[in-house]
Design an enzyme around this catalytic site. Structure first.
Site, mmCIF file in Angstrom:
data_model
loop_
_atom_site.group_PDB
_atom_site.id
_atom_site.type_symbol
_atom_site.label_atom_id
_atom_site.label_comp_id
_atom_site.label_asym_id
_atom_site.label_seq_id
_atom_site.Cartn_x
_atom_site.Cartn_y
_atom_site.Cartn_z
ATOM 1 N N CYS A 386 -26.627 -1.000 30.463
ATOM 2 C CA CYS A 386 -26.183 -0.194 29.330
ATOM 3 C C CYS A 386 -25.536 1.103 29.833
ATOM 4 O O CYS A 386 -24.469 1.069 30.420
ATOM 5 C CB CYS A 386 -27.347 0.051 28.368
ATOM 6 S SG CYS A 386 -26.819 0.562 26.712
ATOM 7 N N HIS A 509 -28.918 -5.630 27.286
ATOM 8 C CA HIS A 509 -30.258 -5.400 27.843
ATOM 9 C C HIS A 509 -30.916 -6.736 28.186
ATOM 10 O O HIS A 509 -31.671 -7.293 27.383
ATOM 11 C CB HIS A 509 -31.126 -4.630 26.849
ATOM 12 C CG HIS A 509 -30.744 -3.196 26.692
ATOM 13 N ND1 HIS A 509 -31.314 -2.185 27.444
ATOM 14 C CD2 HIS A 509 -29.833 -2.598 25.892
ATOM 15 C CE1 HIS A 509 -30.771 -1.026 27.098
ATOM 16 N NE2 HIS A 509 -29.870 -1.254 26.160
ATOM 17 N N GLU A 511 -33.357 -7.349 30.015
ATOM 18 C CA GLU A 511 -34.820 -7.261 30.132
ATOM 19 C C GLU A 511 -35.541 -7.726 28.883
ATOM 20 O O GLU A 511 -36.700 -8.159 28.946
ATOM 21 C CB GLU A 511 -35.244 -5.833 30.494
ATOM 22 C CG GLU A 511 -35.014 -4.776 29.424
ATOM 23 C CD GLU A 511 -33.668 -4.094 29.486
ATOM 24 O OE1 GLU A 511 -33.559 -2.951 29.005
ATOM 25 O OE2 GLU A 511 -32.712 -4.702 30.014
#
EC number: 6.3.4.2
Length: 539
Positions: A386, A509, A511
């Site tokens: 990001c 993102h 994750e």
């Protein structure tokens, strides 16, 4: 048609005991028994959602597939059960009152006096019951601590549900602290007793008490709690600290938590299969190698800000049979000491890889770009997420393309706004985000394509600013390849550096989609690159 059973998880004495991990572990155990589950979080705070809350106050904002900004516990729910959470799995008092006042303004209450009981509690119950068809269990975690004034409407709603459905469909698990006093060299049960009395005061009686402590609680102490809190001895369960959260399903299975839940509902199921969880625990306890990854950010004193990121690194470490040590590097100036190239180099010199995560605001960005420059020029594996990707682009434009006045519109007015706002500037802060899952086209033969083994992916986003497409040609002809593009071709989603072992930045993102049983391919590729670097260095 089967009717769902409801498991409510409350907490007492202090917050941050791990109610979300308890809910997640119970969900994982019930899944191992063959049941269909869903987990929800009820947060008592007055914010509509955590999207505009400070990470130092609330920790990470977890983004769901459908674009909801939610509590970080929903990340635990997804990682432990593999079930994707939605906007319907997290409610706050603020969201509840927002809906209530809209209904009142529309005249839905037909002139009645709008009150906490029944109107707020009815909305809470509607949230709990919504979308439960076809489920065996719905697990609801109540945020905060019993006794907090903000929690009272939620506890009242649970009381009403318990009264209506009865013990055959409702169980209450209460998580409480049993502190160890070093001076007295003993665990103290009095806080637990008072916490249960707070529950009794609002008409609730816990069926299971989970006792969080530094060490195992003795049978005598469990018996004391059982006697004074009106809970059977078998339902007072010790929950000592563990070295890693993925040990919890195994621990709670050994403690009989899953068995006691099933016995409460008079259900019998075969012994749960926890082979996968046992393998994960074994891999974590017996790593074959250790590597160090530096995470460079401005909230490094508050690791909950990067919860999913840390877990994603853990998942990739498990899959690679290694241990990842995290070196937290704060990118901001402290105590008047400027963060210059030498300072950052000293902080990073023992790192095998560098990761710059997402964030907002200009505080600490120069320190992050120094870390990015260090990774780029020293051939150290780098992962930018990001804002981390955006800063990698700015650093490249400054130091490789040699633009003199280049930055992000988020921070400064400049000649070369290589990062620009994605949408309308005249929108409330909470409504300007590009949120949720979007498809992305990956360039064939890129490192990104190699990591994913695919050229079409879907990832979750949370950002306002994007790389300015006007500079795409400048970036690529100087060696920074735009290897990921949005489905409609209007957003640059990923960049990677040519002639570098592993230098990738992504706008999304990754994750948020990583799980212990299915680690995210980008993190797996990143850690493999780290392992390869260590082998070459030591070889």
């Amino acid at each position: 048609m089967k009717e769902a059973k409801f498991i409510f998880v409350t907490g007492g004495v202090v917050s941050s005991l791990g109610k979300g991990l308890v809910a997640s572990s119970v969900g994982a155990l019930l899944q191992a028994h063959g049941f269909k589950v869903r987990i929800r979080k009820l947060d008592p705070y007055l914010n509509i959602d955590p999207g505009t809350m400070s990470p130092t106050q609330h920790g990470e904002v977890f983004v769901t597939e459908d674009g909801a900004e939610t509590d970080l516990d929903l990340g635990h729910y997804e990682r432990f059960t593999g079930i994707k959470a939605t906007k319907d799995d997290n409610i706050t008092t603020g969201k509840m009152y927002h809906e209530l006042l809209k209904k009142e303004r529309r005249g839905d209450y037909l002139g009645k006096t709008v009150q906490v009981i029944p109107h707020v509690t009815d909305l809470i119950k509607s949230f709990i019951f919504n979308g439960t068809e076809g489920l065996d269990f719905v697990i609801c975690e109540i945020g905060g601590t019993v006794g907090d004034i903000e929690s009272q409407p939620f506890l009242e709603a649970i009381r009403q549900i318990s009264y209506k459905l009865g013990k055959q469909r409702v169980i209450l698990i209460h998580l409480t602290l049993v502190p160890y006093l070093a001076v007295a060299q003993e665990l103290k049960t009095k806080p637990t007793q008072h916490s249960v009395r707070e529950l009794n005061f609002v008409g609730l009686q816990p069926d299971i008490i989970l006792c969080r402590s530094e060490k195992e609680i003795s049978d005598n102490q469990r018996g004391k709690i059982a006697n004074l809190c009106n809970v059977s001895l078998s339902n007072v369960i010790s929950a000592p600290d563990v070295s890693h959260i993925y040990e919890l399903p195994v621990l709670y299975n050994q403690c009989g938590l899953g068995t006691q839940v099933l016995e409460h509902f008079h259900l019998s199921k075969p012994k749960p299969s926890l082979v996968g969880w046992n393998q994960i625990v074994h891999s974590m306890r017996h790593p074959m190698q250790e590597v160090t990854v530096s995470i460079v950010g401005k909230y490094t004193e508050f690791p909950d800000t990067y919860k999913s990121l840390v877990e994603a690194l853990s998942h990739s470490a498990i899959s690679n049979r290694i241990e990842v040590k995290i070196n937290w590097v704060n990118s901001r100036e402290k105590s008047g000491k400027p963060i210059n190239e030498k300072f950052m180099g000293d902080k990073l010199k023992n790192s095998h890889a560098i990761l710059v995560p997402g964030g907002f605001g200009d505080d600490g960005i120069e320190g992050k770009m120094l870390a990015i420059s260090y990774a780029r020029t020293n051939n150290i594996p780098f992962f930018g997420i990001c804002l981390g990707m955006q800063l990698a682009v700015i650093e490249f434009a400054r130091n490789v393309i040699k633009f003199k006045d280049v930055h992000s519109e988020e921070f400064y007015t400049c000649k070369h706004p290589i990062i620009k706002l994605a949408g309308d500037k005249n929108v409330d802060l909470g409504g300007t985000m590009r949120l949720g899952a979007y498809k992305c086209n990956i360039s064939p033969n890129s490192k990104m394509a190699g990591a994913y083994s695919d050229t079409i992916i879907s990832e979750r986003h949370r950002h306002r600013y994007i790389i300015n497409l006007d500079y795409k040609d400048d970036l690529e002809k100087n060696g920074l390849i735009c290897s990921g593009m949005s489905e409609d071709g209007t957003y640059i989603e990923a960049v990677e550096l040519e002639n570098h072992p592993w230098f990738i930045g992504v706008q999304f993102h990754p994750e948020f989609q990583s799980k212990p049983f299915s680690p995210h391919p980008l993190f797996v590729s990143f850690i493999k690159a780290v392992v390869n670097k260590v082998k070459k260095t030591e070889g």
